[in-house]
Structures are given as structure tokens and as C-alpha cells.
Enzyme design. Structure first.
Site, PDB file in Angstrom:
ATOM      1  N   GLU A 170      37.773  34.157  53.689  1.00 44.46           N
ATOM      2  CA  GLU A 170      37.223  33.137  54.581  1.00 44.46           C
ATOM      3  C   GLU A 170      38.256  32.155  55.125  1.00 44.46           C
ATOM      4  O   GLU A 170      38.246  30.957  54.807  1.00 44.46           O
ATOM      5  CB  GLU A 170      36.097  32.373  53.871  1.00 44.46           C
ATOM      6  CG  GLU A 170      34.962  33.274  53.414  1.00 44.46           C
ATOM      7  CD  GLU A 170      33.746  32.517  52.891  1.00 44.46           C
ATOM      8  OE1 GLU A 170      33.796  31.281  52.816  1.00 44.46           O
ATOM      9  OE2 GLU A 170      32.744  33.174  52.582  1.00 44.46           O
ATOM     10  N   GLU A 365      30.462  39.228  50.137  1.00 40.99           N
ATOM     11  CA  GLU A 365      29.745  38.154  49.437  1.00 40.99           C
ATOM     12  C   GLU A 365      28.383  37.996  50.084  1.00 40.99           C
ATOM     13  O   GLU A 365      28.270  37.984  51.314  1.00 40.99           O
ATOM     14  CB  GLU A 365      30.452  36.791  49.564  1.00 40.99           C
ATOM     15  CG  GLU A 365      31.692  36.638  48.753  1.00 40.99           C
ATOM     16  CD  GLU A 365      32.289  35.236  48.875  1.00 40.99           C
ATOM     17  OE1 GLU A 365      31.551  34.275  49.177  1.00 40.99           O
ATOM     18  OE2 GLU A 365      33.501  35.119  48.677  1.00 40.99           O
TER      19      GLU A 365
HETATM   20  C1  FCB Z   1      31.787  31.219  50.073  1.00 36.24           C
HETATM   21  C2  FCB Z   1      33.002  31.229  49.177  1.00 36.24           C
HETATM   22  C3  FCB Z   1      32.679  31.401  47.726  1.00 36.24           C
HETATM   23  C4  FCB Z   1      31.455  30.635  47.332  1.00 36.24           C
HETATM   24  C5  FCB Z   1      30.318  30.939  48.257  1.00 36.24           C
HETATM   25  C6  FCB Z   1      29.019  30.259  47.900  1.00 36.24           C
HETATM   26  O1  FCB Z   1      32.078  30.509  51.233  1.00 36.24           O
HETATM   27  O2  FCB Z   1      33.856  32.272  49.563  1.00 36.24           O
HETATM   28  O3  FCB Z   1      33.809  31.020  46.983  1.00 36.24           O
HETATM   29  O4  FCB Z   1      31.728  29.293  47.262  1.00 36.24           O
HETATM   30  O5  FCB Z   1      30.660  30.588  49.563  1.00 36.24           O
END
Ligand code: FCB
Length: 461
Positions: A170, A365
Site C-alpha cells: 500500500e 488483504e
Molecule cells: C491495511 C494495512 C494493514 C491493516 C489493514 C486493516 O491498510 O495494509 O496493515 O492495517 O489495512
């Protein structure tokens, strides 16, 4: 040819099944779970400084044990095996590697392989060594070169066993929250610096991709972007234009240089009063566009935006966007207050294929925080999380059946952990962590996920 360049596999039979070699994963990151901040000769990172300094967000975790994973990794890998995970996405801590930390990751990778779990390593999940921040941080070009050297060091040691590399996690957050709004470490508030940081993060990715491949020939390289759908609040032109601008800064600012070889012209024009972009040098765009083997999509929530904000928003992470307002979409929100929009995940997966490249993708994620508690009978009844994961997996499956080359899905997160600016108050884990005792308790969602993995997809009901 990289290990990911295998042929496309047709969906397995059954309504919501994925390919038989699908990676059923969970994700974590070093600073959020490891603790052990003084072990391995680890140097301080910007998050040590940020979370223990003024306005501390560590929730009084003075030993910064987090989930104590640095010591408990064997127990945690056993938990993963018990859930049936076939892949695990962790991050390597740059400041730990500046000490003797590679030994730890070496053991972790072997432990994973011994349990039949594919190690997926992220090289940068926001824990920049403080010394490098002191030398200028991501707004400084030299940081990209230092990152490439670090990538080579890690790949020389682990490249024979890691199955997929994410260079960055990210970069939007690292650049715009770290240097724009200051909500994340290092807490700087300078939109021009944030744009330079975004560019240097992308450059770091490109340089590291080459360094990884040189150190570990055939190493599959990816990166994880937080992408999302951006919708206008109303059809009014100001709202439609706000959506275009935020889409530019959230999605296209990263996807265009990676897959089209240049920054979007409208983003350059929108941000011209903040920066002249003179940090982009000859050769940078070619380095950034070095082909990747896969792309990771981190997906949580949609953005619903409106233009014509009456008062400028001084806290916005987005450069040249203080006139834009962010709204919640109608309906339930997670414990973060984030809107729930599974269709957005399908849309973004299809968009990557249709507008950028038809390449292997992972949902790197996806997950939700809720205020979970362990009931007296020892169970954690997190039905809302199960609902969130089920609907998002179903949306990912729709993209998959539409032909998106989806190779895996990683729940954020394996364990409850340190949620950045929110400290320990937000629980994203499949597994509950009691931070006082470090007792792990698989939540109902973990048991549900195990069933999904066993079935190879969502039960047909
Ligand atoms: C993302 C991050 C991760 C976590 C999630 C909830 O942006 O990559 O580390 O904090 O959100």
C-alpha cells in the site's frame, strides 16, 4: 520463466469453488505482530518513534510486545496449519534486517514450509528504519536505492524458498498518510513531499523488482495496492469530478505507471499547484513499469465522494483535494466505521483485467474489525466478520468466474494486532489475542474459514 507463469486453471466444479491450487491465506505485518523490538539488534523504525512519541497510539504497550510473534512464531504457524491455510503473507522488517533479523525470517520460512504453507513475503509494510527517515525518508530519492539494496539482501537469503514477493504494501498509505495527512508515521504534513514519496516508493518497487530477480532468478514479484471503487455522491458535475480526482490519486496514480508507463495526465494537472513533479527523472518510468508477475489487491471499503465542500479539509491525505468530502454509503459499517461494499471488490478485479493487464492477481488483504470478546465458554462469536468475509469471497468468485486470473485470497488478519493509528483497539484477527496473556483463541470466523478451505470455496448452502 517465473513460478507463477503456469497456465490458467479452470474453476473446479461446484458453484463457488476456486482452482484447486488456490492460495487460501491470511496476512500480517511485522510491526503489527512481532514485538521483540530490541531483539536481533533491530534498529528503531518510524513506527517506534511515532507510536511512542507525543500523542502515542501504542495503547500503553510499553514493551511493544504486540502479539509477541517474534517469540511465538512456531505456535502461530501451528495455528495456521490447524486452520488449513495454504499460504501466509508476512512482512520482513527492514530495521530488523539491519541487525541480525534475517535469521528469524529464515526460521519462519522453514517453519512454514515444514507445515506445507507457502511463504509470501512483503518487503515494506511501513516500518522504515528511523535513520533513513532522518536522512530524508521517502520524499528523498536515495531511499529508493537503499530499498533495492535491502531487497537484494533479503532475496539472497530467502529467495530459494519464498514463493511470492510483494515489494511494497500500500504505497498510497505510506505516502499520503505518512507524509500528507500525517495520520501515520512519520507524521509529516506536506502534500508536495507526499507526492515525491509516492513516486519514490514506486521507483523503489521497480528497482527492487530487478534486484530481487538478480538475487533470486525466477523469483515471482508482485506488490500490494490498496485499490477501491470511488463513487460520486450524486450525479452533480462537482461530485463526478471529485470521484475522478480521488480515483486518480487512489488507483490510477499507481496503476498507470505500473502498467501503462506513465502518470495520468489529469492527476499531474490536478496536483500542479502542489508540485511540479520534477522528482521524476529520465528512466524512472521505465523502471517502475518493469513487468510484475502478479498484483496484490488490498480491499476494504468503497469511497463515496462529493465536491464543493464548504470549508477546506486541512486533514485530507489527498493533495489538492481539500474541497472534497468523504461519505459513508448507506447500510452497516465495520468496527472501523468503514462502509461495506463487496461489489466493489469484483469491480476492481475486473477493472484491472479490462483496463490494465490480464495477470495473476491475489486478494492480498480483505477483512474487518469488530469489537470481539471471548465469551465465558471460550468462544468468540464474530458472526459479522463471517458475513463480511463470505460476501467478499463471493464477489471475488464472481470476478473469478468472469475470467479474472485470481490465484489466492488472504484474510486480514491472522491475529488481532496493532492497528496503526488506532493502536490495539481494533481487532481484525481470525484469531483473538489477549494482549496481557498472549493467549490465542480462534474465533468462530477462523473455524468458518477452515471449512471454506476444506471445501475449496464457499459452501453451496
Ligand atoms: C491495511 C494495512 C494493514 C491493516 C489493514 C486493516 O491498510 O495494509 O496493515 O492495517 O489495512
Amino acid at each position: 520463466m517465473s513460478a507463477l507463469a503456469v497456465s490458467r486453471v479452470a474453476p473446479a466444479p461446484g458453484p463457488q469453488r476456486f482452482r484447486p491450487d488456490f492460495w487460501w491465506g491470511a496476512a500480517t505485518s511485522a510491526y503489527q505482530i512481532e514485538g521483540g523490538v530490541a531483539e536481533d539488534g533491530r534498529a528503531p523504525s518510524i513506527w517506534d518513534t511515532f507510536s511512542t512519541g507525543p500523542g502515542r497510539v501504542d495503547g500503553g504497550d510499553t514493551g511493544r510486545r504486540a502479539a509477541d510473534h517474534r517469540r511465538r512464531y512456531r505456535e502461530d504457524v501451528a495455528l495456521m496449519a490447524d486452520l488449513g491455510l495454504t499460504a501466509y503473507r508476512f512482512s520482513v522488517s527492514w530495521p530488523r534486517v539491519l541487525g541480525t533479523g534475517l535469521d528469524f525470517y529464515d526460521r519462519l520460512v522453514d517453519e512454514l514450509l515444514g507445515a506445507g504453507i507457502a511463504p509470501v513475503a512483503t518487503l515494506y509494510h511501513w516500518d522504515l528504519p528511523q535513520t533513513i527517515e532522518d536522512a530524508g525518508g521517502w520524499p528523498a530519492r536515495d531511499t529508493s536505492h537503499r530499498f533495492a539494496q535491502y531487497a537484494a539482501t533479503v532475496a539472497e537469503r530467502l529467495g530459494d524458498r519464498v514463493r511470492l514477493w510483494h515489494t511494497l504494501n500500500e504505497p498510497w498509505c505510506a505516502a499520503f498518510l505518512g507524509y500528507g495527512s500525517g495520520a501515520h508515521a512519520p507524521g509529516r504534513r506536506d502534500h508536495a513531499a507526499a507526492l515525491a514519496a509516492a513516486h519514490h516508493l514506486l521507483l523503489a518497487h521497480g528497482l527492487a523488482a530487478d534486484a530481487l530477480r538478480a538475487a533470486a532468478p525466477g523469483a515471482p514479484v508482485s506488490l500490494a495496492l490498496n485499490l477501491g471503487v470511488v463513487r460520486p455522491l450524486t450525479p452533480a458535475p462537482a461530485d463526478v469530478d471529485a470521484a475522478r480526482r480521488i480515483d486518480g490519486l487512489l488507483n490510477r496514480l499507481f496503476l498507470d505507471p505500473l502498467f501503462r508507463g506513465g502518470y495520468p495526465a489529469d492527476v499531474l494537472a490536478d496536483t500542479a499547484r502542489v508540485s511540479d513533479w520534477s522528482f521524476v527523472r529520465d528512466g524512472d518510468l521505465a523502471a517502475i513499469a518493469t513487468p510484475v508477475d502478479a498484483l496484490g489487491v488490498n480491499y476494504y471499503q468503497p469511497d463515496l465522494v462529493a465536491g464543493n465542500r464548504p470549508e477546506p479539509d486541512p486533514t485530507t491525505p489527498y493533495p489538492a483535494a481539500s474541497d472534497i468530502t468523504f461519505h459513508r454509503t448507506p447500510g452497516p459499517v465495520t468496527g472501523m466505521g468503514w462502509s461495506i461494499d463487496p461489489a466493489g471488490l469484483r469491480e476492481i478485479l475486473l477493472r484491472i483485467r479490462d483496463e490494465y493487464r490480464d495477470l495473476p492477481v491475489h486478494v492480498a488483504e480483505n477483512g474487518a474489525a469488530y469489537p470481539d470478546r471471548v465469551d465465558p465458554d471460550g468462544r468468540v462469536r464474530d458472526q459479522e466478520r463471517i458475513g463480511y468475509l463470505r460476501t467478499h469471497l463471493a464477489a471475488a468468485h464472481e470476478a473469478y468466474t468472469a475470467g479474472v486470473d485470481l490465484r489466492g485470497y488472504f484474510v486480514w488478519s491472522l491475529l488481532d494486532n496493532f492497528e496503526w493509528a488506532y493502536g490495539y483497539g481494533k481487532r481484525f484477527g481470525l484469531v483473538h489475542v489477549d494482549y496481557a496473556t498472549q493467549v490465542r483463541t480462534p474465533k468462530d470466523s477462523a473455524l468458518w474459514y477452515r471449512g471454506v478451505i476444506r471445501a475449496g470455496g464457499l459452501p453451496t448452502g
